[in-house]
Every structure is written in structure tokens, then in C-alpha cells.
Design a protein around this motif. Structure first.
Motif, PDB file in Angstrom:
ATOM      1  N   ALA A 102       0.833  -1.202   0.000  1.00  0.00           N
ATOM      2  CA  ALA A 102       0.000   0.000   0.000  1.00  0.00           C
ATOM      3  C   ALA A 102       0.866   1.251   0.000  1.00  0.00           C
ATOM      4  CB  ALA A 102      -0.923  -0.002   1.218  1.00  0.00           C
ATOM      5  N   TYR A 103       1.973   1.217   0.746  1.00  0.00           N
ATOM      6  CA  TYR A 103       2.895   2.347   0.777  1.00  0.00           C
ATOM      7  C   TYR A 103       3.505   2.581  -0.604  1.00  0.00           C
ATOM      8  CZ  TYR A 103       6.917   5.212   2.075  1.00  0.00           C
ATOM      9  OH  TYR A 103       7.852   6.217   2.149  1.00  0.00           O
ATOM     10  N   GLY A 104       3.886   1.510  -1.276  1.00  0.00           N
ATOM     11  CA  GLY A 104       4.456   1.625  -2.622  1.00  0.00           C
ATOM     12  C   GLY A 104       3.466   2.197  -3.619  1.00  0.00           C
ATOM     13  N   VAL A 105       2.204   1.764  -3.531  1.00  0.00           N
ATOM     14  CA  VAL A 105       1.165   2.287  -4.420  1.00  0.00           C
ATOM     15  C   VAL A 105       0.966   3.779  -4.168  1.00  0.00           C
ATOM     16  CG1 VAL A 105      -1.310   2.194  -4.927  1.00  0.00           C
ATOM     17  CG2 VAL A 105      -0.007   0.088  -4.736  1.00  0.00           C
ATOM     18  N   GLU A 106       0.934   4.177  -2.910  1.00  0.00           N
ATOM     19  CA  GLU A 106       0.759   5.594  -2.554  1.00  0.00           C
ATOM     20  C   GLU A 106       1.935   6.432  -3.045  1.00  0.00           C
ATOM     21  OE1 GLU A 106      -0.979   9.026  -1.011  1.00  0.00           O
ATOM     22  OE2 GLU A 106      -1.827   7.066  -1.440  1.00  0.00           O
ATOM     23  N   MET A 107       3.151   5.946  -2.877  1.00  0.00           N
ATOM     24  CA  MET A 107       4.334   6.678  -3.351  1.00  0.00           C
ATOM     25  C   MET A 107       4.315   6.805  -4.874  1.00  0.00           C
ATOM     26  SD  MET A 107       6.376   7.839  -1.056  1.00  0.00           S
ATOM     27  CE  MET A 107       4.954   8.317  -0.094  1.00  0.00           C
ATOM     28  N   SER A 108       3.919   5.758  -5.560  1.00  0.00           N
ATOM     29  CA  SER A 108       3.827   5.789  -7.013  1.00  0.00           C
ATOM     30  C   SER A 108       2.804   6.830  -7.470  1.00  0.00           C
ATOM     31  CB  SER A 108       3.441   4.406  -7.539  1.00  0.00           C
ATOM     32  OG  SER A 108       3.344   4.419  -8.932  1.00  0.00           O
ATOM     33  N   ARG A 109       1.675   6.896  -6.759  1.00  0.00           N
ATOM     34  CA  ARG A 109       0.641   7.881  -7.078  1.00  0.00           C
ATOM     35  C   ARG A 109       1.174   9.301  -6.880  1.00  0.00           C
ATOM     36  NH1 ARG A 109      -2.719  11.027  -4.679  1.00  0.00           N
ATOM     37  NH2 ARG A 109      -2.246  10.314  -2.572  1.00  0.00           N
ATOM     38  N   LYS A 110       1.909   9.522  -5.791  1.00  0.00           N
ATOM     39  CA  LYS A 110       2.472  10.849  -5.519  1.00  0.00           C
ATOM     40  C   LYS A 110       3.507  11.235  -6.571  1.00  0.00           C
ATOM     41  CE  LYS A 110       1.528  11.019  -0.608  1.00  0.00           C
ATOM     42  NZ  LYS A 110       2.066  11.151   0.725  1.00  0.00           N
ATOM     43  N   ILE A 111       4.317  10.277  -6.993  1.00  0.00           N
ATOM     44  CA  ILE A 111       5.320  10.551  -8.026  1.00  0.00           C
ATOM     45  C   ILE A 111       4.634  10.926  -9.336  1.00  0.00           C
ATOM     46  CG2 ILE A 111       7.079   9.453  -9.492  1.00  0.00           C
ATOM     47  CD1 ILE A 111       7.941   7.907  -6.939  1.00  0.00           C
ATOM     48  N   ASP A 112       3.556  10.214  -9.670  1.00  0.00           N
ATOM     49  CA  ASP A 112       2.796  10.541 -10.881  1.00  0.00           C
ATOM     50  C   ASP A 112       2.220  11.952 -10.807  1.00  0.00           C
ATOM     51  OD1 ASP A 112       3.370   8.070 -11.937  1.00  0.00           O
ATOM     52  OD2 ASP A 112       1.410   7.186 -11.439  1.00  0.00           O
ATOM     53  N   GLU A 113       1.718  12.352  -9.627  1.00  0.00           N
ATOM     54  CA  GLU A 113       1.183  13.697  -9.459  1.00  0.00           C
ATOM     55  C   GLU A 113       2.265  14.748  -9.662  1.00  0.00           C
ATOM     56  OE1 GLU A 113      -0.787  14.205  -5.712  1.00  0.00           O
ATOM     57  OE2 GLU A 113      -2.281  12.650  -6.156  1.00  0.00           O
ATOM     58  N   VAL A 114       3.445  14.513  -9.098  1.00  0.00           N
ATOM     59  CA  VAL A 114       4.560  15.453  -9.249  1.00  0.00           C
ATOM     60  C   VAL A 114       4.972  15.543 -10.713  1.00  0.00           C
ATOM     61  CG1 VAL A 114       6.989  15.842  -8.694  1.00  0.00           C
ATOM     62  CG2 VAL A 114       5.389  15.208  -6.876  1.00  0.00           C
ATOM     63  N   ASN A 115       5.049  14.405 -11.388  1.00  0.00           N
ATOM     64  CA  ASN A 115       5.421  14.409 -12.802  1.00  0.00           C
ATOM     65  C   ASN A 115       4.425  15.152 -13.659  1.00  0.00           C
ATOM     66  OD1 ASN A 115       7.828  13.043 -12.449  1.00  0.00           O
ATOM     67  ND2 ASN A 115       6.914  11.027 -12.780  1.00  0.00           N
ATOM     68  N   LYS A 116       3.122  15.024 -13.351  1.00  0.00           N
ATOM     69  CA  LYS A 116       2.095  15.760 -14.084  1.00  0.00           C
ATOM     70  C   LYS A 116       2.275  17.262 -13.880  1.00  0.00           C
ATOM     71  CE  LYS A 116      -1.517  12.262 -14.058  1.00  0.00           C
ATOM     72  NZ  LYS A 116      -2.815  11.872 -13.492  1.00  0.00           N
ATOM     73  N   GLY A 117       2.620  17.658 -12.672  1.00  0.00           N
ATOM     74  CA  GLY A 117       2.846  19.075 -12.367  1.00  0.00           C
ATOM     75  C   GLY A 117       4.008  19.646 -13.180  1.00  0.00           C
ATOM     76  N   PHE A 118       5.065  18.886 -13.348  1.00  0.00           N
ATOM     77  CA  PHE A 118       6.192  19.345 -14.150  1.00  0.00           C
ATOM     78  C   PHE A 118       5.854  19.392 -15.634  1.00  0.00           C
ATOM     79  CE2 PHE A 118       8.945  17.990 -10.497  1.00  0.00           C
ATOM     80  CZ  PHE A 118       9.451  19.253 -10.242  1.00  0.00           C
ATOM     81  N   GLY A 119       4.998  18.478 -16.075  1.00  0.00           N
ATOM     82  CA  GLY A 119       4.608  18.431 -17.480  1.00  0.00           C
ATOM     83  C   GLY A 119       3.762  19.622 -17.895  1.00  0.00           C
ATOM     84  N   GLN A 120       3.009  20.225 -16.976  1.00  0.00           N
ATOM     85  CA  GLN A 120       2.159  21.359 -17.291  1.00  0.00           C
ATOM     86  C   GLN A 120       2.950  22.639 -17.469  1.00  0.00           C
ATOM     87  OE1 GLN A 120      -0.637  21.434 -14.092  1.00  0.00           O
ATOM     88  NE2 GLN A 120      -1.839  19.710 -14.889  1.00  0.00           N
ATOM     89  N   ASN A 121       4.135  22.730 -16.887  1.00  0.00           N
ATOM     90  CA  ASN A 121       4.932  23.955 -16.981  1.00  0.00           C
ATOM     91  C   ASN A 121       5.674  24.059 -18.310  1.00  0.00           C
ATOM     92  OD1 ASN A 121       4.120  24.688 -14.418  1.00  0.00           O
ATOM     93  ND2 ASN A 121       5.903  23.785 -13.417  1.00  0.00           N
ATOM     94  N   ASP A 122       5.751  22.998 -19.079  1.00  0.00           N
ATOM     95  CA  ASP A 122       6.503  23.020 -20.335  1.00  0.00           C
ATOM     96  C   ASP A 122       5.759  23.736 -21.431  1.00  0.00           C
ATOM     97  OD1 ASP A 122       8.559  21.684 -19.202  1.00  0.00           O
ATOM     98  OD2 ASP A 122       7.956  19.702 -19.920  1.00  0.00           O
TER      99      ASP A 122
END
Length: 122
Positions: A102-122
Motif C-alpha cells: 500500500a505504501y508503494g502504491v501511494e508513493m507511485s501515485r504521488k510521483i505521478d502527481e509530481v510528474n504531471k505538475g512538471f509536465g504542465q509547466n513546459d
């Protein structure tokens, strides 16, 4: 912590396989959901005690109920384990809730959210 011998490592693997099979196919307790898995098993060298880390998919209440169900079925599980594995002693099993998946799934979700945030600034 002491390094496991080859014999102890083999015993851990065999107990883990059989424990997973017993939980999946033999226990009819409604508190134990189908998505219950045995993540790891550690049997003491004297074969008296065994710690089994269990992962349960679901909410916290479901996870706690599953551990309680496994604890109540402990006698049945030990008896089945004794029939399936020829050991000098059948270990007393302690079930521990493992949150690593469950911790790994949550961390993966958070990483995806951060990556989406960086993708919007381009």
C-alpha cells in the motif's frame, strides 16, 4: 540480526508457499478477503516461532479484521501446515500486517502527481 542459513531460507520459502495456499484455499472466514497475500515469512532456527507478514488490500478496518480472522484460525493453519510440511516442530505463527505494498502504491501515485505538475509547466 543473524544471517539465515541455506536450510532456514528454504524452510522460510516452503512455509510461505504453503501458508499462502492455506489462506487462499482452505480458510472460509468472511473476515479474510480474497486479496490477502503472504509477503514474507521468517521461521526461527529452532522452528518454534514464525512471523508471517500479511498484505491485505482494502481499508484499515478490512486489514485489521483479516489479521483477527487469521489469528482466530491459527490452530487450523498450524495443523494444516503440519500435514503439508514435515518439520520437527510446527512453529507458532504470529501474523503481522504488512503495509509495504500500500505504501508503494501511494508513493507511485504521488510521483505521478509530481510528474504531471512538471509536465504542465513546459
Amino acid at each position: 540480526m543473524r544471517k539465515n542459513s541455506v536450510k532456514n531460507t528454504r524452510i522460510n520459502g516452503e512455509v510461505q508457499r504453503e501458508l499462502a495456499d492455506i489462506i487462499r484455499g482452505e480458510i472460509k472466514d468472511p473476515r479474510i478477503p480474497e486479496l490477502t497475500s503472504v509477503v514474507a515469512v521468517e521461521v526461527t532456527p529452532d522452528l518454534k516461532e514464525c512471523k508471517a507478514w500479511i498484505s491485505v488490500y482494502g481499508e484499515e478496518e478490512v486489514q485489521k479484521a483479516a489479521i483477527e480472522g487469521l489469528a482466530s484460525a491459527n490452530g487450523f493453519i498450524r495443523r494444516e501446515l503440519a500435514h503439508r510440511i514435515n518439520l520437527r516442530n510446527t512453529p507458532e505463527i504470529q501474523f503481522i500486517l504488512d503495509q509495504s505494498i500500500a505504501y508503494g502504491v501511494e508513493m507511485s501515485r504521488k510521483i505521478d502527481e509530481v510528474n504531471k505538475g512538471f509536465g504542465q509547466n513546459d
